[in-house]
Scaffold this motif. Structure first.
Motif: not given
Length: 123
Positions: A35-45, A89-96, A112-117
């Motif tokens: 999966a792909w997740y994302r986390q924007a500043p001040g928001k939950q993943r 859509d601006t956020a850090v995107y994480y691979c799961y 497992y999670w990636g480090q984020g991009t």
């Protein structure tokens, strides 16, 4: 040891496209759901999209019609093609990934999670 490594983030103008990639390294017996997740500043993943080993996909509403998740089981990769990007859509995107590894006596699944991009979309 298992690692997920993401790449492909960057700065793009609104309406543009980016392709994120995630590759699994290490003592991997099998990768199940990804999966792909994302986390924007001040928001939950938050979840963006999921893909099963058989290629079944699910998307959150904001991703439908704009994002496409894909995977290559042999290469242990998952990609996220993002089109018509918006500033929100601006956020850090994480691979799961749910990864099966060979334990001492049985196969064990762990998350497992990636480090984020970082993805930044300018208006």
């Amino acid at each position: 040891q298992v690692q997920l490594v993401e790449s492909g983030g960057g700065l793009v103008q609104a309406g543009g496209s980016l392709r994120l990639s995630c590759i699994g390294y290490g003592n991997i017996f099998r990768i199940d759901d990804m999966a792909w997740y994302r986390q924007a500043p001040g928001k939950q993943r938050e979840l963006v999209a999921t893909i099963s080993t058989t290629g079944d996909t699910k998307y959150e509403d904001f991703a439908k019609g704009r994002f496409t998740i894909s995977r290559d089981n042999a290469k242990k990769t998952a990609d996220l093609q993002m089109n018509n990007l918006k500033p929100e859509d601006t956020a850090v995107y994480y691979c799961y990934a749910s990864v099966a590894i060979v334990g001492f006596t049985r196969i064990v699944n762990s998350d497992y999670w990636g480090q984020g991009t970082q993805v930044t979309v300018s208006s």
